[in-house]
Enzyme design. Structure first.
Site, short mmCIF file in Angstrom:
data_model
loop_
_atom_site.label_atom_id
_atom_site.label_comp_id
_atom_site.label_asym_id
_atom_site.label_seq_id
_atom_site.Cartn_x
_atom_site.Cartn_y
_atom_site.Cartn_z
N GLU A 238 0.87 -1.17 0.00
CA GLU A 238 0.00 0.00 0.00
C GLU A 238 0.91 1.22 0.00
O GLU A 238 1.63 1.46 0.96
CB GLU A 238 -0.91 0.02 1.22
CG GLU A 238 -1.87 1.20 1.23
CD GLU A 238 -2.76 1.24 2.46
OE1 GLU A 238 -3.02 2.35 2.96
OE2 GLU A 238 -3.17 0.16 2.93
N CYS B 163 -2.52 7.95 3.90
CA CYS B 163 -2.33 7.70 2.47
C CYS B 163 -3.58 8.02 1.68
O CYS B 163 -3.52 8.55 0.57
CB CYS B 163 -1.93 6.24 2.24
SG CYS B 163 -0.38 5.75 2.99
#
Length: 481
Positions: free
Chosen positions: A250, A285
């Site tokens: 990720e 994120c």
């Protein structure tokens, strides 16, 4: 000043033994640089080698363990973790900078992951029979040693979402937490590790170059689970390519929120937008990194969001009334400050808001006030970069084709959101947006811990999961007769 250091301070875990490192570095409170929370061990390559060897040896027995036994062990560990949340929430705030409500939620979600993944294991692991002329079963087996490399922004939830399914699937793990905030995750992993055989969970800390290179290049590591920057992800892929590992990543994001002409911009919607931008001081994120608003709603959105930002209380996360804390580390703080300064120097308008809870100690922490930037275009650095801070550029658009084009004009493709009263229009947008997930009238995370979706382009490398991530840490094979 709190002088009591946690048990794990300056230590690393190999084969069930917590070992005091010869070399350590300070872990400091990002809200108060003078507050040394503890120490982080600076492990050597030889110590990483030892951790991998121990994990590989432990895998031989653990991979053959009964799945009900694995699940029961994890649930017992979850009970003890849950009972310790209150006493450890302050530790997370001091080393990470999160505010109280965010820190406590992260710790409780770790408990949820442990319980849900244990229950999911018992259902998902069962062999699946396929229909056809031949009797064929899909069966699962553990893969081997997994390396879990964790970030500093949300160290708890992002570590547990990988370590827990890896262990439950019958793997052993070597965990490398971030050096700026390793102590809470290690404190929790100390509890979890005590419920499993020695060597199933190992923890090494220190230099990313030393530890990361060894973990990624060693052939005994069969899975790498990494959360962090795209550039570091590329380095991991290069290091791992020699032994063809499974890589689960990720990475970065530059999430676009698109506010269409018919969007509802009432008070609740503005709060959801604000949360999408400022959660964890923007160090997420999948936070909103750029807002595109239809030109007919631009002034309304600007007015309402500026007023919303004005109410944000910024200060030490330990204070119950703090809405937003500091950035986690000096490197990130200086980067975000420089982005703002360069935007200002290029002619952009910089609008700050919020309330300083402790003006007299403000300079002791890595604080940045909520900031809106206007007068920029699609080519501006602040629009194209992943700022990872409480800063949001806002741009207007004329029509839907234009906003889809500019939203996709990025090397990233993690998340996106469409703000409209027309659900069918939101779905139409979602089908064309280059993002791993698209939210309608919100910009958040998946509340169901079973689910996750990978980013596209340079935002991720894996596949969607519907089973708490267990799929990524086990190999499926066919049995036919």
């Amino acid at each position: 000043m709190i002088s009591t250091y946690p048990f794990v301070s300056g230590k690393y875990l190999i084969g069930g033994e917590w070992i005091q490192a010869e070399k350590t570095a300070d872990v400091r409170n990002p809200a108060d640089h003078q507050d040394v929370v503890g120490g982080v061990a600076l492990c050597t390559e030889e110590q990483v080698e030892q951790a991998i060897s121990v994990a590989a040896k432990a895998f031989e027995a653990w991979s053959r363990s009964d799945i009900e036994d694995r699940a029961n062990r994890m649930k017992l560990a979850a009970d003890e973790i849950k009972a310790s949340v209150e006493e450890n929430v302050t530790l997370l705030i001091r080393e990470n900078g999160k505010v109280l409500v965010e820190a406590k939620k992260d710790l409780l979600r770790c408990v949820d992951i442990m319980v849900e993944a244990a229950e999911e294991l018992l259902k998902w692991w069962k062999p699946e029979s396929l229909s056809g002329s031949q009797k064929v079963q899909i069966r699962k087996r553990p893969r081997g040693v997994a390396a879990v490399i964790s970030p500093w922004n949300s160290p708890m939830i992002l570590t547990f979402k990988r370590v827990i399914p890896a262990v439950l699937a019958g793997n052993t793990v070597v965990v490398k937490p971030a050096t700026s905030c390793p102590l809470t995750i290690m404190t929790f992993l100390k509890v979890v590790a005590s419920y499993f055989p020695e060597g199933v969970i190992n923890v090494v800390t220190g230099s990313g170059n030393v530890i990361g290179n060894k973990l990624c290049s060693d052939p005994r590591i069969r899975t790498i689970a990494f959360v962090g920057s795209t550039e570091t992800g590329k380095e991991i892929m290069r290091a791992a390519s020699g032994t063809v590992k499974n890589v689960y990543m990720e990475l970065g994001g530059n999430d676009a929120a698109m506010v269409l002409e018919d969007a509802n911009l009432d008070g609740d919607a503005i709060k959801r937008l604000r949360s999408g931008v400022l959660r964890a001081a923007g160090q997420v994120c999948s936070a909103i990194k750029r807002i595109y608003v239809h030109e007919s709603r631009y002034e309304e959105l600007m007015d309402k969001l500026k007023k919303e930002f004005q109410h944000i209380k910024v200060g030490n996360g330990i204070q119950p009334d703090a809405d937003m804390g500091p950035l986690n580390n000096r490197t990130q703080y200086e980067y975000v400050k420089s982005l703002i300064e360069r935007a200002k120097n290029s002619g952009a308008s910089v609008i700050t808001g919020g309330i300083q809870l402790d003006p007299e100690s403000w300079d002791n922490g890595y604080y940045i006030m909520p900031t809106i930037i206007t007068g920029v275009d699609q080519k501006s650095e602040i629009v194209r970069a992943e700022q990872f801070g409480p800063v949001i550029p806002i741009l207007s658009f004329k029509d839907n084709e234009e906003v889809i084009r500019v939203a996709n004009d990025s090397e990233f493709g993690l998340r996106a959101s469409v703000w409209t009263e027309d659900e069918s229009k939101a779905i139409e947008f979602a089908d064309r947006l280059e993002a791993g997930a698209v939210f309608h009238n919100n910009h958040t995370v998946f509340q169901d811990l079973h689910l996750d979706f990978p980013g596209l382009k340079e935002s991720g490398l894996s596949r969607e999961t519907r089973h708490c991530g267990l799929e990524f840490f086990a190999d499926s094979y066919g049995f036919a007769n």
